[in-house]
Design a protein around this motif. Structure first.
Motif, PDB file in Angstrom:
ATOM      1  N   GLY A  92       0.868  -1.164   0.000  1.00 11.65           N
ATOM      2  CA  GLY A  92       0.000   0.000   0.000  1.00 11.65           C
ATOM      3  C   GLY A  92       0.908   1.218   0.000  1.00 11.65           C
ATOM      4  O   GLY A  92       2.130   1.110   0.141  1.00 11.65           O
ATOM      5  N   ARG A 110       2.157   0.952 -10.645  1.00 13.19           N
ATOM      6  CA  ARG A 110       1.006   0.886  -9.749  1.00 13.19           C
ATOM      7  C   ARG A 110      -0.115   0.125 -10.438  1.00 13.19           C
ATOM      8  O   ARG A 110      -0.134  -0.010 -11.669  1.00 13.19           O
ATOM      9  N   ASP A 233      -2.416   0.982  -5.358  1.00 16.91           N
ATOM     10  CA  ASP A 233      -1.257   0.337  -4.739  1.00 16.91           C
ATOM     11  C   ASP A 233      -0.037   0.339  -5.654  1.00 16.91           C
ATOM     12  O   ASP A 233      -0.139   0.000  -6.836  1.00 16.91           O
TER      13      ASP A 233
END
Length: 298
Positions: A92, A110, A233
């Motif tokens: 995260g 990401r 993330d």
């Protein structure tokens, strides 16, 4: 005498060139084993089941053995990267920030979620039949409630609610609730659904995943709050990974999801593809963390 000196200098130069050549050659070598860290958003058994098909494809295309690494909490993956036991990881944003700052990490990509978005939300959940319907209800009745907070290195489970709920109301969850526990997203959801917790942190990505996998669990809970959007993330590698390995890894992720088979694998993770990224995506999280630390000192 001069010839002797020049001869010595020449030998030193040749040795230096040879050393540089060896170092460059070592840096150019491709990595044979890549240890891939996966943060503990749920049980390692569930995570392994979801991740293994992707890691298998990665192994074939990158030409290296990919070994998944699990730990009981987020800090375990960060520490493993710090001490070279993990080469790259899915984090995260909060845990990625810690990896960048303390473990030579570097954001390179990401995720893009399966609805095409590049963001998700932190949420609070309560039991379906609970009289707690919003943050105001929760804070007014905090002394009677058991609260499930997230892992301290979780963005949606800990940092975001720490800023938007507890920080803005100038309260400490450890002090206002009857009892406060820290756990991963899956544990928080199950504890609320089973009546062991009254309110807990969770996130929208996990909510969407549970809609498909265990809708009977979601039927026992309700959302009482949603945060503003959080960047999706990141994937992080150690900055000292061999450059050729980095190139192959990045190429794999940025091109993955082009076939129906790859889409099906990503669907298990609630993703559709990956985008290039860098450390700049962590800046909003740094600002939230700075605020949280400032509040803690007051």
């Amino acid at each position: 005498m001069l010839k002797s000196i020049l001869g010595s200098i020449g030998k030193v130069a040749l040795v230096s060139v040879a050393c540089i050549s060896i170092l460059n050659s070592a840096n150019a070598q491709e990595q044979e084993v890549i240890n891939f860290g996966i943060i503990s958003t749920e049980s390692s058994q569930n995570l392994k089941s979801d991740w293994q098909p992707l890691l298998d494809d990665m192994s074939k295309q990158v030409g290296a053995e990919i070994k998944p690494f699990f730990a009981s909490d987020y800090a375990g993956v960060i520490q493993a990267m710090r001490f070279g036991k993990v080469d790259m990881a899915w984090y995260g944003n909060k845990s990625a920030m810690e990896a960048v700052d303390r473990a030579s990490g570097e954001v390179f990509a990401r995720v893009v979620y399966d609805d095409g978005t590049t963001g998700y939300k932190s949420v609070l959940i309560a039991q379906k039949n609970s009289p707690i319907n919003n943050v105001e209800d929760m804070l007014a009745n905090a002394k009677t409630l058991n609260f499930g907070n997230g892992d301290p290195n979780s963005t949606s489970g800990y940092l975001v609610p720490a800023y938007y709920i507890f920080g803005k109301h100038n309260v400490d969850p450890k002090q206002i609730f009857k009892r406060t526990l820290n756990a991963n997203h899956e544990s928080n959801l199950m504890a609320v659904a089973n009546g062991q917790l009254d309110v807990a942190t969770f996130n929208s990505n996990g909510w969407d995943m549970m809609k498909e996998r265990q809708p009977e669990i979601l039927a026992k809970v309700k959302m009482i709050w949603e945060s503003p959007e959080i960047p999706s993330d990141p994937l992080v590698w150690r900055s000292d990974m061999p450059e050729e390995t980095k190139q192959k890894v990045k190429e794999f992720f940025l091109n993955y999801g082009a076939t129906p088979e790859e889409q099906a694998i990503l669907k298990r993770l609630s993703w559709s593809k990956f985008q290039a990224s860098d450390n700049s995506q962590l800046q909003p999280i740094r600002e939230l963390e700075a605020f949280r630390k400032a509040q803690a000192k007051q």
